[in-house]
Scaffold this motif. Structure first.
Motif, short mmCIF file in Angstrom:
data_model
loop_
_atom_site.label_atom_id
_atom_site.label_comp_id
_atom_site.label_asym_id
_atom_site.label_seq_id
_atom_site.Cartn_x
_atom_site.Cartn_y
_atom_site.Cartn_z
N LEU A 1 63.13 50.81 43.95
CA LEU A 1 64.54 50.97 43.64
C LEU A 1 65.41 50.41 44.76
O LEU A 1 66.35 49.66 44.52
N VAL B 1 66.85 47.13 43.15
CA VAL B 1 67.97 47.60 42.33
C VAL B 1 69.23 47.72 43.19
O VAL B 1 70.29 47.23 42.82
N ILE C 1 68.33 53.92 35.91
CA ILE C 1 68.85 52.64 36.37
C ILE C 1 69.98 52.15 35.47
O ILE C 1 70.91 51.47 35.91
#
Length: 459
Positions: free
Chosen positions: A16, A20, A45
Motif C-alpha cells: 500500500l 498506492v 483502496i
C-alpha cells in the motif's frame, strides 16, 4: 493513446505504501496505464478514487507452506557453506501452528528435504498451488478482466504464487518487486515471474548471486517507492508540526525510531538509555528533546513505563496506521502517516534506532543516523552482534555511515558531537543510500511505470 490495463497485486501494508500512497498512480497515468489494484489487504483502496478488485478465495495448501520452508532451509544451508558464513542459518524458518501441527510439518519437511532437490520442491509448490480453488478463481478473474500486465508488490508471499502462475498460464506478462533491502540473503524469493524489479545495481548483483537461474535481462533496476514520501512537496512545516504535538520550536529534537519486538526485544531499555543521555545534555545547558516514533505494528505496552518516567524529554509521535480488522494484518498505513514520518525526520537533528533502513529515510533529509550497538541485558537467544552481522549490513561502504552507540556511557558524548558536526556522517550515509537505492530516489515510481509500459509495448 488507448489506456493499457495492468493489475497491481497488493498483499500487505508495505505494498500500500509503495504503490498506492506513492507517486506510482501519477506516473502510471502518464504512461497511459490503467491501474487496477488487485487488493488482498483489508484496506479500502477505492475510497481514494482508484480502481480496486478484492482478491477472492485467497488460501493456500498447508503443504505449500511446509515445502516453502524446506526450500528456504536448503538454500540457506547451501549459502552458508558456499559463502562460509553461518549468519545465513540465523534465518532458518521454523514450523508454525500447535504442537501436533508442528510435529506433522516437521516430519513432512524432513522427508521432503531428503527426497527432493530445491528445484524439484519449487516445481512441487507450483504444481500443488495450481490444483487449488484459489488458482482457478485467479484465472477466472484474469480471464474476465484481461490485464496486459500483473505486477506483484511483494516477492515472498505464498499467496502470490497462484495469481502469478495463473497469469503466466494465460500468457499475461508479470513481474514482482523485491520489497525490502534485506530480503534476498534471507531466501524469500518464492515467485517465478517474467520480470524482477530491484532497488539498485547492487541488488541486481545480489539477485544473480543467490538466484543464478534468473536471466540477467529479466532484472529491472528501478529504485523503490519506499522513500518517495521524503520528496513530497506538501511537507508539514515546523510551525505546524510543533503545534500538532506541543513542541518547543526553539528546542532541538532527536528521533528515536522503534523496532518490532522480535528485532529489538530490549528497545524500551535502549530508549531509556537515550533519554538519560538527553537529560544529561540538558543539564549541561543544551535544549534537546526526543521524538519517539514506535514501530507501527508494535502496539505493546513495553514502552509505557519509560515514557512516563522520561516524559520531560520524550514526546510520543504515534504512527497514523489504521486498524481495519482484527489479526496481525489488521493494521495498515495511511497517506497521513507517510507525511508524518517525513515531518518527524525532517524536524529532527538525528535519528536513532537499532539497525533499520531508517538510516536511508534520514539520509533523504540530510540527517545523520545513530545505531544502538550494545546488549542492554543478558539474554540467552538474542544479541545485538547478530543484527549487524546480517548480510545486508555488509553493503555499508564505510563504518562512518552511522554513529555507533556502543554503550550507555558514550551516548551523551556522541550525540553532543554529531549535533555539533553532522556533515561527515551525512555524507557517508548518503553514499550508502545511493548504493542501495538507485538515484534519484524520488524517480522510482516513474521508472517502474515506464518499465511496465515498455514491456507491454514490446510484447
Amino acid at each position: 493513446m488507448i489506456s493499457q490495463k495492468i493489475f497491481v497485486l497488493v498483499t500487505d501494508g508495505v505494498g500500500l505504501k509503495n504503490f498506492v500512497y506513492s507517486q506510482f498512480p501519477v506516473w502510471a497515468a502518464q504512461q497511459q496505464l490503467e491501474v487496477v489494484y488487485w487488493n488482498a489487504t483489508k484496506a479500502d483502496i477505492s475510497r481514494l478514487g482508484f480502481q480496486e478488485l478484492k482478491v477472492v478465495g485467497r488460501s493456500t495448501f498447508w503443504l505449500t507452506d511446509v515445502l516453502k520452508n524446506v526450500a528456504a532451509r536448503k538454500r540457506l544451508v547451501k549459502w552458508s557453506r558456499k559463502f562460509q558464513d553461518n549468519i545465513y542459518l540465523h534465518h532458518l524458518p521454523s514450523s508454525s501452528g500447535g504442537f501436533v501441527s508442528k510435529i506433522t510439518r516437521r516430519v513432512v519437511g524432513v522427508v521432503a528435504a531428503r527426497l527432493f532437490s530445491e528445484e524439484r520442491i519449487m516445481k512441487l509448490i507450483v504444481k500443488l498451488e495450481k490444483k487449488s480453488n484459489y488458482y482457478k478463481q485467479c484465472s477466472k478473474t484474469l480471464q474476465a478482466e484481461k490485464p496486459l500486465y500483473l505486477f506483484c508488490t511483494n516477492q515472498r508471499q505464498v499467496s502470490s504464487i497462484a495469481p502469478i502462475e495463473s497469469a503466466k498460464a494465460l500468457g499475461i506478462l508479470c513481474g514482482t518487486f523485491i520489497f525490502s533491502w534485506d530480503n534476498l540473503p534471507k531466501a524469500t524469493v518464492l515467485l517465478r515471474p517474467n520480470h524482477y524489479f530491484v532497488w539498485s545495481e547492487f541488488m541486481k548483483t545480489e539477485l544473480l548471486k543467490y538466484y543464478p537461474e534468473v536471466p540477467m535481462e529479466n532484472i529491472i533496476v528501478t529504485g523503490t517507492p519506499q522513500f518517495e514520501n521524503h520528496y513530497f512537496e506538501d511537507f508539514i512545516s515546523r510551525e505546524e508540526f510543533c503545534g500538532m504535538y506541543q513542541l518547543d520550536p526553539n528546542k532541538r529534537y532527536v528521533c528515536y525510531s522503534g523496532d518490532d519486538v522480535k528485532t529489538s526485544p530490549f528497545d524500551a531499555l535502549y530508549l531509556a538509555d537515550v533519554a538519560t543521555a538527553i537529560a544529561e545534555l540538558n543539564h549541561e545547558g543544551h535544549s534537546v528533546g526526543i521524538l519517539f516514533r514506535r514501530c507501527p505494528v508494535d502496539t505493546s505496552a513495553r514502552f509505557d513505563a519509560v515514557l512516563e518516567q522520561h516524559r520531560a524529554v520524550i514526546t510520543p509521535i504515534n504512527p497514523k496506521w489504521e486498524n481495519v480488522s482484527a489479526g496481525w494484518d489488521g493494521r495498515v498505513p495511511s497517506l497521513e502517516d507517510m507525511k508524518l514520518q517525513a515531518a518527524t525526520i525532517r524536524h529532527s537533528e538525528l535519528v536513532i534506532n537499532l539497525g533499520s533502513s531508517m538510516v536511508f529515510d534520514a539520509a533523504a533529509h540530510g540527517r545523520p543516523c545513530a545505531y544502538m550497538n550494545y546488549d542492554p541485558a543478558a539474554h540467552a537467544t538474542w544479541t545485538v552482534d547478530d543484527i549487524y552481522h546480517f548480510v545486508h549490513f555488509q553493503s555499508m561502504p564505510d563504518q562512518s555511515s552511522v554513529v555507533w552507540l556502543n554503550s550507555p556511557e558514550e551516548i551523551c558524548t556522541k550525540i553532543r558531537s554529531v549535533l555539533a558536526k553532522p556533515e561527515e556522517v551525512v555524507v557517508a550515509a548518503c553514499n550508502w543510500y545511493r548504493k542501495i537505492v538507485a538515484p534519484p530516489a524520488e524517480m522510482a515510481s516513474r521508472r517502474i511505470a515506464e518499465a511496465i509500459s515498455k514491456r507491454i509495448s514490446h510484447e
